[in-house]
Design a protein around this motif. Structure first.
Motif, PDB file in Angstrom:
ATOM      1  N   VAL A 339      -0.412  -0.237  -1.055  1.00 16.05           N
ATOM      2  CA  VAL A 339      -1.502  -1.139  -0.656  1.00 16.05           C
ATOM      3  C   VAL A 339      -2.806  -0.350  -0.483  1.00 16.05           C
ATOM      4  N   VAL A 340      -2.973   0.723  -1.247  1.00 17.35           N
ATOM      5  CA  VAL A 340      -4.200   1.518  -1.186  1.00 17.35           C
ATOM      6  C   VAL A 340      -5.408   0.669  -1.536  1.00 17.35           C
ATOM      7  N   ASP A 341      -5.247  -0.224  -2.498  1.00 17.82           N
ATOM      8  CA  ASP A 341      -6.354  -1.089  -2.890  1.00 17.82           C
ATOM      9  C   ASP A 341      -6.796  -1.991  -1.741  1.00 17.82           C
ATOM     10  N   VAL A 342      -5.854  -2.354  -0.878  1.00 17.10           N
ATOM     11  CA  VAL A 342      -6.197  -3.191   0.273  1.00 17.10           C
ATOM     12  C   VAL A 342      -7.082  -2.409   1.245  1.00 17.10           C
ATOM     13  N   VAL A 343      -6.746  -1.140   1.460  1.00 19.80           N
ATOM     14  CA  VAL A 343      -7.575  -0.295   2.326  1.00 19.80           C
ATOM     15  C   VAL A 343      -8.976  -0.172   1.745  1.00 19.80           C
ATOM     16  N   ASP A 344      -9.069  -0.006   0.439  1.00 16.28           N
ATOM     17  CA  ASP A 344     -10.378   0.059  -0.218  1.00 16.28           C
ATOM     18  C   ASP A 344     -11.180  -1.212   0.020  1.00 16.28           C
ATOM     19  N   GLN A 345     -10.520  -2.353  -0.092  1.00 19.18           N
ATOM     20  CA  GLN A 345     -11.206  -3.622   0.134  1.00 19.18           C
ATOM     21  C   GLN A 345     -11.688  -3.743   1.578  1.00 19.18           C
ATOM     22  N   LEU A 346     -10.889  -3.258   2.518  1.00 22.62           N
ATOM     23  CA  LEU A 346     -11.291  -3.298   3.927  1.00 22.62           C
ATOM     24  C   LEU A 346     -12.544  -2.463   4.158  1.00 22.62           C
ATOM     25  N   LEU A 347     -12.552  -1.264   3.598  1.00 21.36           N
ATOM     26  CA  LEU A 347     -13.700  -0.376   3.772  1.00 21.36           C
ATOM     27  C   LEU A 347     -14.952  -0.967   3.134  1.00 21.36           C
ATOM     28  N   THR A 348     -14.795  -1.521   1.948  1.00 28.21           N
ATOM     29  CA  THR A 348     -15.929  -2.122   1.253  1.00 28.21           C
ATOM     30  C   THR A 348     -16.475  -3.321   2.024  1.00 28.21           C
ATOM     31  N   ALA A 349     -15.583  -4.037   2.718  1.00 29.37           N
ATOM     32  CA  ALA A 349     -15.998  -5.198   3.510  1.00 29.37           C
ATOM     33  C   ALA A 349     -16.623  -4.794   4.837  1.00 29.37           C
ATOM     34  N   GLY A 350     -16.663  -3.482   5.111  1.00 28.79           N
ATOM     35  CA  GLY A 350     -17.278  -3.002   6.334  1.00 28.79           C
ATOM     36  C   GLY A 350     -16.359  -2.951   7.535  1.00 28.79           C
ATOM     37  N   VAL A 351     -15.058  -3.176   7.319  1.00 31.82           N
ATOM     38  CA  VAL A 351     -14.092  -3.112   8.417  1.00 31.82           C
ATOM     39  C   VAL A 351     -13.902  -1.655   8.847  1.00 31.82           C
ATOM     40  N   ASN A 352     -13.845  -1.421  10.146  1.00 29.88           N
ATOM     41  CA  ASN A 352     -13.562  -0.076  10.653  1.00 29.88           C
ATOM     42  C   ASN A 352     -12.089   0.254  10.429  1.00 29.88           C
ATOM     43  N   VAL A 353     -11.848   1.303   9.646  1.00 30.04           N
ATOM     44  CA  VAL A 353     -10.482   1.718   9.314  1.00 30.04           C
ATOM     45  C   VAL A 353     -10.256   3.131   9.826  1.00 30.04           C
ATOM     46  N   THR A 354      -9.161   3.319  10.546  1.00 28.45           N
ATOM     47  CA  THR A 354      -8.776   4.644  11.033  1.00 28.45           C
ATOM     48  C   THR A 354      -7.385   4.986  10.526  1.00 28.45           C
ATOM     49  N   VAL A 355      -7.205   6.200  10.047  1.00 24.62           N
ATOM     50  CA  VAL A 355      -5.892   6.749   9.711  1.00 24.62           C
ATOM     51  C   VAL A 355      -5.579   7.820  10.742  1.00 24.62           C
ATOM     52  N   TYR A 356      -4.407   7.757  11.346  1.00 25.92           N
ATOM     53  CA  TYR A 356      -3.988   8.868  12.215  1.00 25.92           C
ATOM     54  C   TYR A 356      -2.554   9.227  11.872  1.00 25.92           C
ATOM     55  N   ASN A 357      -2.251  10.533  11.902  1.00 28.96           N
ATOM     56  CA  ASN A 357      -0.949  10.985  11.418  1.00 28.96           C
ATOM     57  C   ASN A 357      -0.446  12.176  12.209  1.00 28.96           C
ATOM     58  N   GLY A 358       0.872  12.187  12.458  1.00 30.35           N
ATOM     59  CA  GLY A 358       1.501  13.275  13.180  1.00 30.35           C
ATOM     60  C   GLY A 358       1.786  14.461  12.283  1.00 30.35           C
ATOM     61  N   GLN A 359       1.465  15.636  12.766  1.00 34.10           N
ATOM     62  CA  GLN A 359       1.628  16.879  12.005  1.00 34.10           C
ATOM     63  C   GLN A 359       3.067  17.116  11.558  1.00 34.10           C
ATOM     64  N   LEU A 360       4.044  16.713  12.360  1.00 36.60           N
ATOM     65  CA  LEU A 360       5.451  17.037  12.117  1.00 36.60           C
ATOM     66  C   LEU A 360       6.225  15.897  11.476  1.00 36.60           C
ATOM     67  N   ASP A 361       5.524  14.845  11.073  1.00 36.77           N
ATOM     68  CA  ASP A 361       6.177  13.724  10.408  1.00 36.77           C
ATOM     69  C   ASP A 361       6.574  14.115   8.989  1.00 36.77           C
ATOM     70  N   LEU A 362       7.768  13.691   8.574  1.00 35.82           N
ATOM     71  CA  LEU A 362       8.191  13.901   7.197  1.00 35.82           C
ATOM     72  C   LEU A 362       8.083  12.614   6.401  1.00 35.82           C
ATOM     73  N   ILE A 363       8.635  11.537   6.909  1.00 38.60           N
ATOM     74  CA  ILE A 363       8.746  10.322   6.099  1.00 38.60           C
ATOM     75  C   ILE A 363       7.382   9.834   5.620  1.00 38.60           C
ATOM     76  N   VAL A 364       6.373   9.961   6.474  1.00 41.13           N
ATOM     77  CA  VAL A 364       4.991   9.696   6.041  1.00 41.13           C
ATOM     78  C   VAL A 364       4.203  10.967   6.361  1.00 41.13           C
ATOM     79  N   ASP A 365       4.422  11.978   5.552  1.00 41.97           N
ATOM     80  CA  ASP A 365       3.812  13.278   5.827  1.00 41.97           C
ATOM     81  C   ASP A 365       2.298  13.235   5.608  1.00 41.97           C
TER      82      ASP A 365
END
Length: 442
Positions: A339-365
């Motif tokens: 759903v990367v294209d959905v994130v792009d659409q959100l950003l283009t629409a001016g929605v505030n988008v934050t990604v946060y990720n754990g250093q030690l995560d494997l499944i979503v590294d």
């Protein structure tokens, strides 16, 4: 459905006394919960905690909706009692509860998750489009029933597969707010260790594990070979096959690492190694790997015991988590779809988008997260990529870096150190600090 705070606190107090003796009493904040029939035969459960801050009233603090992963993991259970709610699994006050900085709305989503339930097979969602449309019905109901929240900044926070759903929900909510069909002050979405681009995660597992000395050359070759098969299925848009091959790849990783924990690479699987049993379907295996950890026995006993009694509206034939495997099974064909294209659409629409990720995560590294971020078509990406990240002190250890952050216009990325897949569980003080930063309280 409103509830009296005094009765709620007394119920929790008595349950805690019976199980663990006299607990330290939490501050008494208001709560509410209810069901919404989002489609015929599809019943979704929500549970709200009003913000309980010593320095501000709930109307002066944001509203945060929390979406769990899976699909099939329960926000009212795991997210609430294991991560960010006012009480932990032992009904003891949580020092890093998000309720001290925001009102928190937990929703058991998709339908069939947690206390949510369907009357029959037709009630389950099979893709994120249905998940999003279901959530819009719930939010329309919620903001109508709770008009005091319509003018309060509303954020969607998520974890794991919850992030994929959050992205789709946020896009539809943005449209609904513009059209006036949902009255709320949508302020942004936060994607925590989120399954936005499954293939980017899969393709980086091998290099990540190799770089951390959890695979040798033979293991790297095995994992790379398994990843290529997943890649071919995704590129051919054979998404159900890709999900099955993803399950096979996990078994390869587990065998070659001697049981690394997909949620935190510094630990092994908490129970027995989860290799497939004879005759077991890949859906059953994936459920054991990724849903059962969110429904451990002690949590299940709490939810189906004292909490069920407290809520007093759960139908007799509904068991918390009883339909979780079916939720995952019905979504399996959509699981590996990006759903990367959905994130792009959100950003283009001016929605505030934050990604946060754990250093030690494997499944979503984090490596995989960075790969899809760098492919965004958002016009601000070139400038974002040129920025140096800013170190953030760990609130629990002043002078020690707890995270790095980078922000430009309406996009932000937080790298959370010493955290795995469940950031609030692993690094509660840092997660609370990030919440405050995202919601502009710091």
């Amino acid at each position: 459905m409103a509830r009296f705070p005094q009765l709620i606190c007394l119920t929790l107090f008595l349950a805690a006394v019976v199980r663990h003796g006299l607990p330290s009493a939490p501050r008494s904040g208001g709560e509410a919960w209810d069901y919404v029939e989002v489609r015929a035969g599809a019943h979704m459960f929500w549970w709200l905690y009003y913000a309980d801050s010593p320095s501000a009233g709930y109307k002066d603090l944001p509203l945060v909706m929390w979406l769990q992963g899976g699909p099939g993991g329960s926000g009212t259970g795991f997210g609430n009692f294991e991560e960010i709610g006012p009480l932990d699994r032992d009904l003891q006050p949580r020092k890093t509860s998000w309720v001290q900085a925001a009102s928190v709305l937990f929703v058991d989503n998709p339908v069939g998750t947690g206390f949510s339930y369907t009357d029959g097979p037709d009630g389950f969602a099979t893709n994120v489009s249905t998940v999003a449309s279901d959530m819009l019905v719930l939010l329309q109901h919620f903001f109508t029933e709770k008009p005091e929240f319509q003018s309060i900044p509303f954020y969607i926070f998520s974890e794991s597969y919850g992030g994929k759903m959050a992205a789709a929900i946020s896009l539809e909510l943005t449209k609904a707010v513009a059209q006036g069909s949902v009255k709320c002050s949508f302020a942004g979405v936060a994607l925590g260790d989120s399954w936005i681009s499954p293939l980017d995660s899969v393709m980086t597992w091998g290099p990540y594990l190799y770089s951390t000395s959890l695979l040798d050359d033979y293991g790297l070759s095995d994992v790379t070979s398994a990843a290529e098969k997943v890649k071919q299925a995704v590129e051919n848009e054979e998404y159900l096959k890709a999900t099955e091959l993803w399950s096979v790849m996990e078994s390869v990783v587990e065998a070659d690492t001697d049981g690394v924990n997909f949620y935190n690479i510094l630990t092994q699987q908490p129970d027995e190694k989860l290799t497939s049993a004879a005759g077991e379907s890949f859906i059953a295996l994936l459920t054991r790997r990724h849903i059962h950890p969110l429904h451990r026995q002690s949590l299940s006993e709490l939810m189906n015991g004292p909490i069920r009694k407290k809520l007093a509206i759960i139908p007799q034939n509904v068991t918390w988590g009883g339909q979780a495997e079916q939720v995952f099974s019905f979504m399996a064909g959509d699981f590996m779809r990006p759903v990367v294209d959905v994130v792009d659409q959100l950003l283009t629409a001016g929605v505030n988008v934050t990604v946060y990720n754990g250093q030690l995560d494997l499944i979503v590294d984090t490596i995989g997260q960075e790969m899809w971020v760098k492919r965004l078509k958002w016009e601000g990406l070139p400038t974002f990529n040129k920025l140096r990240w800013t170190p953030l002190d760990d609130p629990a250890s002043p002078g020690v870096t707890g995270a790095f952050a980078k922000t430009y216009k309406n996009f932000a990325f937080y790298w959370i150190l010493r955290a795995g897949h469940m950031v609030p569980s692993d690094q509660g003080p840092m997660a609370l600090q990030v919440l405050k930063m995202i919601t502009q309280q710091d």
